[in-house]
Scaffold this active site. Structure first.
Site, PDB file in Angstrom:
ATOM      1  N   ARG A  15       0.834  -1.205   0.000  1.00 23.19           N
ATOM      2  CA  ARG A  15       0.000   0.000   0.000  1.00 23.19           C
ATOM      3  C   ARG A  15       0.865   1.251   0.000  1.00 23.19           C
ATOM      4  NH1 ARG A  15      -0.768   4.758   2.623  1.00 23.19           N
ATOM      5  NH2 ARG A  15      -0.326   3.707   4.615  1.00 23.19           N
ATOM      6  N   ASP A  16       1.539   1.522   1.084  1.00 20.08           N
ATOM      7  CA  ASP A  16       2.349   2.730   1.214  1.00 20.08           C
ATOM      8  C   ASP A  16       3.493   2.733   0.206  1.00 20.08           C
ATOM      9  OD1 ASP A  16       3.089   5.150   2.250  1.00 20.08           O
ATOM     10  OD2 ASP A  16       3.724   4.423   4.199  1.00 20.08           O
ATOM     11  N   HIS A 207       6.874   4.219  12.773  1.00 15.53           N
ATOM     12  CA  HIS A 207       6.780   4.204  11.302  1.00 15.53           C
ATOM     13  C   HIS A 207       7.769   5.257  10.805  1.00 15.53           C
ATOM     14  CE1 HIS A 207       4.145   3.891   7.531  1.00 15.53           C
ATOM     15  NE2 HIS A 207       4.943   4.921   7.268  1.00 15.53           N
ATOM     16  N   HIS A 209      10.475   6.853   8.078  1.00 15.02           N
ATOM     17  CA  HIS A 209      11.035   6.947   6.730  1.00 15.02           C
ATOM     18  C   HIS A 209      12.534   7.210   6.837  1.00 15.02           C
ATOM     19  CE1 HIS A 209       7.275   7.256   4.100  1.00 15.02           C
ATOM     20  NE2 HIS A 209       6.856   6.969   5.322  1.00 15.02           N
ATOM     21  N   CYS A 240       5.966  10.039  -0.217  1.00 17.37           N
ATOM     22  CA  CYS A 240       4.727  10.735   0.100  1.00 17.37           C
ATOM     23  C   CYS A 240       4.513  11.858  -0.895  1.00 17.37           C
ATOM     24  CB  CYS A 240       4.762  11.300   1.521  1.00 17.37           C
ATOM     25  SG  CYS A 240       3.256  12.196   1.961  1.00 17.37           S
ATOM     26  N   ASN A 249       9.772   4.223   3.167  1.00 16.23           N
ATOM     27  CA  ASN A 249       9.857   3.703   4.522  1.00 16.23           C
ATOM     28  C   ASN A 249      11.171   2.951   4.701  1.00 16.23           C
ATOM     29  OD1 ASN A 249       6.971   3.962   5.764  1.00 16.23           O
ATOM     30  ND2 ASN A 249       6.653   3.295   3.662  1.00 16.23           N
TER      31      ASN A 249
END
Length: 302
Positions: A15-16, A207, A209, A240, A249
């Site tokens: 997803r991300d 989380h 990055h 992003c 990430n």
């Protein structure tokens, strides 16, 4: 504090990691990626997002992805939902866990969700209520916990405020995102201390990055604070659209290597994970962002 004996990894690559790719990725490739990640032993694989295809075209096939993946017993497949409409679509597709996302920065909230922090949280209340009524778990994300691309420094107490509201709303876990990857270990621990005063530490996830190369160090700093859940992305995929210059990430391979080196249990097969990273990188026609994967590939080739 002694380090946790076991860590849960939430794989966010499907997803991300893929949502901002410009080249359309077929449903079959997404399904294969998720299935491969499941078979690596990851306990949670964030599968997709039920968002408007107008804004995130890469996630337009979310229902089909959920219908086609091979759900491995013991693995969770959370999906991102922005509102009640997204939740209802996710529920119809068989989702048993959803995630909602807020920000600790007003400017980022406006760019990312086109509303204020308060308005975004109000939007999630019916989502969480409907999810709990349907027996669906809800995870909460907080963006920009260590810095904002528009406002710079973000106060730790602001992060704690938003985190507490999500937790009190009914999110079982709060994932704290360093969206632009500017955090350092000291700042990470100060932020976590503020949040842990409002939210139990066993309900907090990291989380991070890796824009400035600090993500692995920030994970170690978080382990020292008692955090035992981390989000990561195979091959370090991601970025992003609302944070120019932010990289992906932290690579799941790098996190697993760190944790195994510390004697911390993950249940993840690192060799299978590296092969999975090779698979998706070959599809995307780019090298892996994982330093561990690149090093072990070089060792294999020697």
């Amino acid at each position: 504090m002694s380090l946790p004996g076991k860590v849960k990894l939430v794989e966010v690559g499907p997803r991300d990691g893929l949502q901002n790719e410009k080249t359309e990725i077929s449903t079959a490739i997404k399904v294969e990626l998720i299935d491969r990640l499941s078979n690596c032993g990851l306990p949670a694989v964030e599968a997709t997002a039920f968002v408007s295809p107008k804004w995130v075209p890469q996630m337009a096939d979310s229902a089909e992805v959920m219908a086609r993946i091979a759900r491995r017993p013991g693995t969770a497949y959370p999906v991102l939902v922005p509102n009640l409409k997204g939740f209802e679509a996710a529920l119809a597709a068989g989702a048993s866990e959803v995630a909602v996302f807020a920000a600790a920065s007003e400017s980022f909230a406006q760019k990312n969700t086109n509303c204020s922090i308060d308005e975004s949280l109000e939007r999630f209340e019916p989502v969480v209520k409907a999810a709990r009524a349907s027996g669906v778990a809800v995870r909460g994300y907080v963006s920009c916990v260590l810095g904002c691309p528009y406002e710079g420094e973000v106060a730790a107490q602001k992060v704690a405020d938003v985190s507490e509201r999500l937790y009190q709303m009914g999110c079982y876990e709060i994932s704290l995102g360093d969206t632009i990857g500017v955090g350092t270990p000291g700042k990470t621990q100060a932020m976590l201390e503020a949040v842990a005063a409002r939210v139990p530490v066993d309900r907090i996830a990291g989380h991070y990055h890796d824009t400035y190369g600090q993500a692995v160090a920030n994970i170690y700093a978080s382990l020292e604070m008692g955090v035992a859940v981390f989000d990561s992305s195979v091959a370090g995929l991601g970025g992003c659209p609302y944070a120019k210059g932010a990289t992906g990430n932290v690579a799941t391979e790098d996190v697993v290597y760190l944790l195994h080196g510390l004697g911390i249990e993950t249940g993840v097969d690192l060799d299978a994970l590296i092969d999975t990273g090779d698979f998706i990188c070959s599809v995307l026609r780019r090298p892996s962002n994982s330093r561990v994967a690149r090093a072990m590939q070089a060792k294999r080739a020697a």
